[in-house]
Design a protein around this motif. Structure first.
Motif, short mmCIF file in Angstrom:
data_model
loop_
_atom_site.label_atom_id
_atom_site.label_comp_id
_atom_site.label_asym_id
_atom_site.label_seq_id
_atom_site.Cartn_x
_atom_site.Cartn_y
_atom_site.Cartn_z
N GLU A 448 0.83 -1.21 0.00
CA GLU A 448 0.00 0.00 0.00
C GLU A 448 0.86 1.25 0.00
OE1 GLU A 448 -2.37 -0.61 3.44
OE2 GLU A 448 -3.75 -2.03 2.47
N LEU A 449 1.95 1.22 0.76
CA LEU A 449 2.84 2.38 0.82
C LEU A 449 3.48 2.65 -0.55
CD1 LEU A 449 4.64 1.81 4.24
CD2 LEU A 449 2.98 3.60 3.69
N SER A 450 3.77 1.57 -1.28
CA SER A 450 4.38 1.73 -2.60
C SER A 450 3.34 1.82 -3.71
CB SER A 450 5.35 0.58 -2.88
OG SER A 450 4.67 -0.66 -2.90
N TYR A 451 2.08 1.90 -3.34
CA TYR A 451 0.98 2.14 -4.28
C TYR A 451 0.84 1.02 -5.32
CZ TYR A 451 -2.42 5.67 -5.77
OH TYR A 451 -3.59 6.36 -6.03
N ILE A 452 1.05 -0.25 -4.88
CA ILE A 452 0.95 -1.38 -5.81
C ILE A 452 -0.11 -2.38 -5.33
CG2 ILE A 452 2.73 -2.73 -4.61
CD1 ILE A 452 2.09 -2.61 -8.43
N ASP A 461 -4.58 -14.19 -9.29
CA ASP A 461 -4.11 -14.90 -8.09
C ASP A 461 -3.60 -13.96 -7.00
OD1 ASP A 461 -4.63 -17.44 -9.19
OD2 ASP A 461 -2.78 -17.33 -10.35
N GLY A 462 -3.82 -12.66 -7.17
CA GLY A 462 -3.42 -11.70 -6.15
C GLY A 462 -1.94 -11.79 -5.80
N TYR A 463 -1.65 -11.87 -4.51
CA TYR A 463 -0.26 -11.92 -4.06
C TYR A 463 0.42 -13.25 -4.39
CZ TYR A 463 -0.48 -7.49 -1.59
OH TYR A 463 -0.57 -6.15 -1.29
N GLU A 464 -0.36 -14.25 -4.78
CA GLU A 464 0.21 -15.54 -5.17
C GLU A 464 0.50 -15.60 -6.67
OE1 GLU A 464 1.19 -17.63 -2.88
OE2 GLU A 464 0.39 -16.18 -1.43
N GLN A 478 5.08 -1.41 -12.39
CA GLN A 478 4.71 -2.41 -11.40
C GLN A 478 5.95 -3.04 -10.77
OE1 GLN A 478 2.23 -4.80 -13.95
NE2 GLN A 478 0.32 -3.92 -13.14
N LYS A 479 6.94 -3.32 -11.60
CA LYS A 479 8.18 -3.89 -11.07
C LYS A 479 8.85 -2.92 -10.09
CE LYS A 479 10.02 -5.01 -15.11
NZ LYS A 479 11.01 -5.54 -16.08
N GLN A 480 8.87 -1.64 -10.46
CA GLN A 480 9.48 -0.64 -9.58
C GLN A 480 8.77 -0.58 -8.24
OE1 GLN A 480 9.68 3.11 -11.68
NE2 GLN A 480 11.77 2.69 -12.38
N ARG A 481 7.46 -0.59 -8.26
CA ARG A 481 6.70 -0.45 -7.01
C ARG A 481 6.80 -1.70 -6.14
NH1 ARG A 481 1.05 1.16 -9.12
NH2 ARG A 481 1.86 0.44 -11.12
N ILE A 484 10.10 -1.42 -4.48
CA ILE A 484 10.04 -0.45 -3.37
C ILE A 484 9.38 -1.09 -2.15
CG2 ILE A 484 8.97 1.72 -2.61
CD1 ILE A 484 9.30 2.72 -5.51
N ALA A 485 8.31 -1.85 -2.37
CA ALA A 485 7.64 -2.55 -1.26
C ALA A 485 8.61 -3.52 -0.59
CB ALA A 485 6.41 -3.30 -1.77
N ARG A 486 9.43 -4.20 -1.38
CA ARG A 486 10.41 -5.14 -0.83
C ARG A 486 11.42 -4.42 0.07
NH1 ARG A 486 13.16 -8.64 -5.30
NH2 ARG A 486 14.03 -6.62 -5.91
#
Length: 592
Positions: A448-452, A461-464, A478-481, A484-486
């Motif tokens: 959420e913080l990285s807006y993804i 499959d969402g997060y899976e 999407q890869k960048q965000r 960033i979340a990682r």
């Protein structure tokens, strides 16, 4: 034999396994000497018409016991010798992986990925074969061959044994020559395989670019050319390899001819019995494997030597980064840069000069400038991907970062590089890379913080959802965000975004930066960017040009300075305003 000298450290380490394994080979060799003796005596009793049922049963029982014991001993020598060889493979892989993980960026700049992979696969397999099959073949050749020769001489005829061995020196000379030739050709073949490995890795990784430019046919031709070279080089190895068995077979055939010719004459002269001649020829047949094994031994050791030399070359490369340290751990504090000049290894061009600034703990630093101006160089030095000379220094909380334990230094950073690398696993595992067991709610929070988060929830499959190699199935933004979340999930003391918002639109960029400002109060942030809006809220902004700081200050100061930053910011703002106006106009046109 040179490879055995180099591997002596391992043989000493596994001496128990090898001693027990070789002892089992000795017992097997002794047991295999029994059947020819039984056969010879059986023939002599038939010839003398003295064979009885009880004798036949006794001989059969002895052969059965011999077969069972040989089965047991063979099982144990395989476990001991091949088990030790597999442990060598495991150890070498661990050492290589550790070496790769410790090396600096310049090492990977000099070495191709495919070549490094070949060292960890083909080369280690060749060395492992030497420590397993190689030990087996030389031990079995000496033990079995020696035992058979001694038994032939003692139980049949020393004279006939010497006659049968006359062709053997020719075999030793020829197989030794083949072995040296094989070593040279195998090195060439391994190098060709490394090139093909590297090409395969690059082609798969860059498949999007290849398809975009319609370069598939040319790429396929390049691959076919390299593949043909690998086949050609390996065929040359195979041709030399193919000479071993025919040469040994021809030598053995000569020994058979001499044995039968002179043995028959000795039978007629009553020097030996017919049963003894049959025993002798049976023993001679048992010499086929030791002699073939000897040829195989030369083959394996030369391959192993070539591969171990390649591994040693990699292991001998010194790290550009000094991993010795004086301070193990410190608290995160201010960051100070004092660099007179810095030049990347292998380059004659100065990349950074007269870099002097201080970033207080909890502040945000923005670094902007043209491509190649030195923005990323500053980051790479802070992360100690390269080391500075003694007259240059970067300090963290007053301590030179070269004096800190490098693992503990890097643990303080959350780094999102320009090239966002994602693994071929689920989005969840990519975000939770540093802690796979982390709670899913924390993963959602970082997303959420990285807006993804919303993008991920829209996937089937969402997060899976499993992303492709290097995240090939995702867009650049999407890869960048996700990257960033990682970084955010670590809650790092110092967060570095190295041009990591370039693929997102202005609105998304603003949302991410606003989230970071609220979530990371009191923590240090470093942002490099081409878009001035990404660093607008920074406490300190550096404008880099040709490796130097041309402007410095906060946003308001630089705007009033009317320098490069001010002009670029206004130009980018005007461009974005025109783009938004055009989009709005097109939207109104569509509505009408």
């Amino acid at each position: 034999m040179a490879v055995f000298k180099k591997l002596w450290w391992f043989f000493k380490r596994e001496k128990k396994s090898y001693i027990v394994g070789i002892l089992m080979l000795v017992l097997v060799a002794l047991l295999e000497l029994v059947p020819p003796q039984i056969i010879g005596r059986f023939i002599d009793r038939i010839t003398a018409s003295t064979l009885e049922v009880s004798t036949l049963l006794t001989y059969g029982g002895i052969l059965l016991v011999v077969a069972i014991l040989a089965y047991v001993f063979r099982f144990f020598w395989r476990v001991m010798i091949f088990g030790a060889a597999n442990r060598l493979g495991k150890l070498l892989r661990q050492q290589l992986f550790k070496k790769y993980s410790e090396m600096s960026s310049s090492f990977f700049g000099r070495k191709r990925t495919g070549d490094l992979m070949a060292h960890a696969t083909n080369d280690i397999n060749a060395v492992q074969m030497t420590a397993g099959q190689g030990i087996l073949t030389i031990a079995d050749s000496i033990i079995m061959g020696g035992a058979v020769l001694i038994t032939m001489a003692l139980t049949v005829s020393p004279k006939l044994t010497i006659i049968a061995m006359i062709p053997l020196p020719f075999m030793v000379i020829l197989t030794s020559y083949y072995g040296h030739l094989l070593s040279r050709l195998f090195k060439i073949a391994q190098a060709a395989f490394s090139s093909l490995n590297d090409k395969s890795q690059e082609s798969v990784t860059g498949i999007k670019v290849t398809k975009t430019f319609g370069y598939e046919k040319e790429d396929l031709k390049d691959f076919e050319k390299l593949s043909a070279e690998v086949v050609d080089k390996n065929l040359k190895v195979a041709k030399v390899d193919a000479l071993f068995d025919p040469t040994i077979t021809a030598i053995i055939a000569c020994s058979y001819f001499l044995s039968i010719f002179f043995g028959a004459r000795m039978v007629l002269a009553s020097e030996i019995s017919l049963g003894q001649l049959i025993t002798f020829t049976t023993y001679l047949g048992m010499m086929i494997w030791p002699l073939l094994a000897l040829g195989w031994f030369f083959n394996l050791t030369e391959r192993g030597r070539a591969s171990y030399d390649r591994i040693e070359d990699i292991m001998s490369i010194k790290n550009d980064i000094d991993i010795n340290y004086q301070v193990e751990e410190i608290e995160t504090g201010d960051i100070e840069f004092n660099i007179q000049s810095f030049t990347f290894p292998g380059s004659n061009e100065v990349s950074l000069k007269d870099i002097h600034f201080e970033l207080k703990k909890g502040q945000t630093l923005g670094i902007v400038g043209y491509t190649g101006s030195g923005k990323t160089a500053l980051i790479r030095l802070l992360l100690r991907e390269y080391d500075l000379r003694s007259d240059n220094v970067i300090k963290l909380n007053g301590v030179d970062i070269k004096d800190l334990k490098i693992e503990n230094l890097r643990e303080k950073f959350g780094y999102v590089p320009q090239d966002n690398f994602l693994f071929s696993t689920t989005i969840r595992n990519n975000i939770a890379f540093t802690d796979p067991s982390i709670d899913i709610n924390k993963i959602h929070k970082a997303a959420e913080l990285s807006y993804i988060h919303e993008d991920i929830m829209n996937f089937k499959d969402g997060y899976e959802t499993v992303v492709g190699e290097r995240g090939v199935s995702l867009s650049g933004g999407q890869k960048q965000r996700i990257a960033i979340a990682r970084a955010l999930i670590q809650k790092p003391e110092i967060l570095i975004l190295d041009d990591s918002l370039s693929a997102v639109d202005g609105e998304t960029e603003a949302a991410i930066l606003n989230n970071l400002n609220q979530e990371r109060k009191g923590k240090t942030n470093i942002i490099t960017a081409h878009r001035m809006s990404a660093v607008r809220q920074a406490d300190l902004i550096l404008v880099m040009e040709d490796g130097e700081i041309k402007e410095r200050g906060d946003h308001n100061f630089l705007m009033n300075n009317n320098g490069w930053y001010s002009k670029t910011y206004r130009a980018q703002s005007l461009k974005e305003s025109l783009s938004e106006a055009l989009d709005e106009s097109l939207k109104e046109g569509d509505d009408q």
